[in-house]
Scaffold this motif. Sequence first.
Motif: not given
Length: 575
Positions: A63-78
Motif C-alpha cells: 500500500a505504501v509503495v503504491t501510494a508513493v508511485f501514485s503521488v509520483l505519477g500525479t506529480y509527473t502528469s501535473t
Amino acid sequence: MKKLLYFLRPYKNKLLLMIGLLFIQVMGTLYIPTLTADIVNNGIVTGDLDHVWKTGGFMLLTAVVTAVFSVLGTYTSTYISTGMGCDIRGALFRRAQEFSINDFNRFGAASLITRSTNDVTQIQVAFSIIVEMLLPAPFMTIAGLILAFSKNRLLAFTILGFMIAIIVFVVMMGKKVIPIFDSLQVLLDKINRTVRESIIGVRVIRAFNRTGYEKMRTDKTFQEYAATAIKANKIFAVMIPFVMVLMNVCTLVIIWVGGSQVARGGMEIGDIMAIIEYAMLTLMYLLMGVAVFIFIPRAQICANRITEVLENRPEPAASIVQISEGEADAAVEFRNVTFRYTGAEEVVLQDINFTVEKGKTTAVIGSTGSGKSTIACLLMRFYDIENGNILIDGKDVREYPQEELRDKIGYVPQKAFLFSGTIADNLRHGKKDATEKEMYHAVKTAQIDDFITNLEKGLESPVSQAGSNFSGGQKQRLSIARALIRKPEIFIFDDSFSALDFKTDARLRKALKQDVSESAVIIVAQRISTILDADQIIVLDEGKIVGKGTHKELLENCPVYQQIARSQMSEEELA
C-alpha cells in the motif's frame, strides 16, 4: 484535440515515465484484494496469526509503495499538463501578435482572453483526468474481471452486468450534458466581454449615471451562465448518486449470492471479500473512465477554439499589380489607393495619390471621419488596401515581411499608450539596447526632459498600466520619445500633438526638425498650428484629396482648408 498533441512532444520522456508509474500503481491496487483474501482464508479462518502478521505487513508495504508511485505519477502528469498549458498560451500569444486588425476583430478581445485562459485550463484538466482516470480504467477493468472470474464465474458475470448498466446510463446522461458545456464556453466569452466593457467604460458609465443599467446588464450575463452551469450540475447530481446506488446494489448481490455459495461450501469467505473489492475497483474505475468521456467533449470544444486561433493566418495580401520604379527620393508613395473596411458599403479612401520625400514633412489634415488616421494604418499595414499601391522605397508594403516593414517606421498612435514598468522600460520598447545617453537625447527632443530629471528616480521612475500616473501630454511626449529613439526611416505622428499646449507644440516641432532631418515625416493632425511649417499638406474630405500644397498655397486655393483655418485662426493670423 489531436492537433494539440504537438505540444506534448517536448515531454515524451516524462510521458513514458508517467505511464510506467501508473502501471505500477494499478498493479499494486489490484494486488491488495488478493492479499486480503489470503489473510482471511489462510490466516483468520485457520487461526494462523503468524500468517496474518506476515501477509498484513506485506500488504502494508504494498500500500505504501503504491501510494508513493501514485503521488509520483500525479506529480509527473501535473508537470506535463502545466508545461503544455504554458506552451499553448505562448503559442496563442505569438499568433495573436501576427493578426491584422480584421483578424483581431473577428475573434474579439473577450474571446481571445477566454481562449488563452479558461480554454487552456480545460485542456490541462482534461489531460490530467485522461492520464489519471482513463488510462488506468481499461487495464483495471479487464484485470479486475479476470481476477473475479478466477474466483467465481457467477459473481463475475454479476459485476459485468452492472458494468453494462452503468455504461448505458452514463452515456445517456452524457448526450444531455455535452451541448450544455458548449454553451458554457460561449457564455464565458460573453461574461468577459461584458465585464471588460464595464471596466474600460467606467468613466462614461458614471458620467451618464448608467451604473444601474450596467449592473443589470452584467447581472443578466452572470445569471445566464449560472443557470446553464446549474443545469449541468443537476444532471451530475442525479447521475453520481444513481451510479453509487448501482454499485451498492452490486455489493449486496455479491454478498447474497456469495453467502449462499459459502453456506454450501462452494467458495470461501475471503474470496467474497476479494470479489467485493474487485467489483468496487472495477466499477469505480469504469465510472471514472466513462465520466472522462463526458468531460472530453468540453475539452474538444476548447481545443477547437484554440486551434482556430493557432491555424488562423494573417489576411493574405491582395494581388500586387506590377509597378514601375518609384521616385528616387521618395520614401513613401501612395498610388491610386482605394480602401474600405470589411463589410462596409462605402469606401473610406478613394484614389489617394501623394509622395513623401526623405528629409521632408508631409501633413494630412481634414475633418473628423475624412480618413486621416486610416492613411497611417494602411502604411503600417494594419489593413490591406482594395486597389492601388503603397510603396516604401519603391517596394509595395505587401512585399515586405511584417518585421522588416515595422522596423522602417516609427509610429506614434493617436491614443498614447504606455506599458507598466519604468520610463526606461517604455523607451526601450523603441530600441532594446538604448543607452542612457540616447534615452535622454530622445526625451529632450520630445520636450519632457525637465519633467523626468525632476523625478526622484529619473528614467527609472515607475509607470502604471497604460500610463495612468501621467497626464495626456506627458504620455504623448513619452510616446514620441519612444519613436524617436529608434531613428527609423519614416516617422508617422497620428494626431500625436493634440494634448500639448501651443508653446510646447512649437518647441517640439522645432526640435524635431533637427532630429529627423534625414527621415520622411508624416503628421496626421487636426490643428493647423501643428502643420504650418510642413513641406506639403494633404487636405482630405470624405476620403478624397481636395487640396495639396503648402499652408500659404492652400489658403489661396483650397476652400476646405480655408474653412478649417477660419475655425481655428484669427483674421490677423490668416492675413
